[in-house]
Design a protein around this motif. Structure first.
Motif, PDB file in Angstrom:
ATOM      1  N   LEU A 284       2.744   2.289  -3.626  1.00 31.79           N
ATOM      2  CA  LEU A 284       1.111   2.398  -4.558  1.00 31.79           C
ATOM      3  C   LEU A 284       1.067   3.370  -4.193  1.00 31.79           C
TER       4      LEU A 284
ATOM      5  N   GLU B  80      -5.815   5.808  -4.443  1.00 30.75           N
ATOM      6  CA  GLU B  80      -6.007   6.816  -5.181  1.00 30.75           C
ATOM      7  C   GLU B  80      -5.552   8.184  -4.001  1.00 30.75           C
TER       8      GLU B  80
ATOM      9  N   PHE C  22      -4.851  -4.098  -3.598  1.00 30.07           N
ATOM     10  CA  PHE C  22      -5.013  -3.489  -2.993  1.00 30.07           C
ATOM     11  C   PHE C  22      -5.064  -1.688  -4.492  1.00 30.07           C
ATOM     12  N   GLU C  23      -5.804  -1.000  -4.026  1.00 28.87           N
ATOM     13  CA  GLU C  23      -5.851   0.133  -4.697  1.00 28.87           C
ATOM     14  C   GLU C  23      -6.204   1.542  -4.275  1.00 28.87           C
TER      15      GLU C  23
ATOM     16  N   CYS D 227      -3.103   3.961  -8.438  1.00 32.62           N
ATOM     17  CA  CYS D 227      -2.510   2.608  -8.949  1.00 32.62           C
ATOM     18  C   CYS D 227      -3.413   1.273  -8.488  1.00 32.62           C
ATOM     19  N   ASN D 228      -3.046   0.701  -8.284  1.00 32.32           N
ATOM     20  CA  ASN D 228      -3.049  -1.039  -8.046  1.00 32.32           C
ATOM     21  C   ASN D 228      -2.378  -2.337  -8.259  1.00 32.32           C
ATOM     22  N   ASP D 229      -2.725  -3.082  -7.787  1.00 34.28           N
ATOM     23  CA  ASP D 229      -1.509  -4.128  -7.810  1.00 34.28           C
ATOM     24  C   ASP D 229      -1.683  -5.368  -8.828  1.00 34.28           C
TER      25      ASP D 229
ATOM     26  N   ARG E 170       0.874  -1.663   0.334  1.00 28.69           N
ATOM     27  CA  ARG E 170      -0.052  -0.316  -0.122  1.00 28.69           C
ATOM     28  C   ARG E 170       1.163   1.490   0.116  1.00 28.69           C
TER      29      ARG E 170
ATOM     30  N   CYS F 258      -0.548   2.041 -13.115  1.00 28.98           N
ATOM     31  CA  CYS F 258      -1.288   3.130 -12.613  1.00 28.98           C
ATOM     32  C   CYS F 258      -2.549   3.099 -14.208  1.00 28.98           C
TER      33      CYS F 258
END
Length: 160
Positions: A50, A147, A144-145, A138-140, A47, A107
């Protein structure tokens, strides 16, 4: 020191089994908790990475918009900034695509916007401002995402 004849060695063997099982159970619980802590640390790190990527991408979008609003050797009064702000649309899309493709991170394309808040027309030019905002996600690819949104307020330079 004489051996007690009432307790034989065979009658004491059960205690060793109980102690061995107790040690195995305690060690297993410790290993399980250490595994949970390790996963938690990995999630936190994911996290954080990101979030940093999204924040830097949003900052890059704002910096691009500022270079669009304040080109070299152009007028910097509020009317000129207002005209450039309204023409930001298509070039912002191209810039967002370029930012993501050149960054090498996973991303989504950031959204770069330029707006002029509703203000009273009688307000002096010194107090009028333009708001530039960039939102990056961005996310994995799995769970997880993250912003991040960054906003910059700018105003024109008064020509004396």
């Amino acid at each position: 020191m004489y051996r007690n004849s009432r307790t034989s060695i065979s009658s004491q063997q059960g205690n060793v089994y109980i102690i061995a099982i107790f040690v195995i159970v305690v060690m297993g619980m410790l290993a399980l908790n250490l595994t949970r802590i390790s996963w938690s640390n990995q999630d936190t790190l994911t996290r954080e990475v990101l979030g940093t990527q999204a924040a830097l991408l949003a900052q890059s979008g704002n910096e691009w918009a500022l270079t669009h609003l304040f080109p070299l050797d152009e007028a910097d009064d509020f009317d000129a900034l207002e005209a450039r702000c309204s023409s930001l649309g298509t070039s912002a899309t191209e810039a967002a695509n370029a930012l993501v493709s050149n960054s090498g991170i996973a991303c989504a394309k950031p959204s770069i916007s330029c707006s002029i808040p509703d203000v009273d027309e009688s307000l002096p030019e010194d107090l009028k401002y333009i708001q530039i905002s960039t939102r990056a996600i961005c996310n994995d690819g799995n769970v997880f995402e993250v912003e991040r949104e960054e906003t910059v307020w700018v105003r024109g330079i008064r020509n004396e």
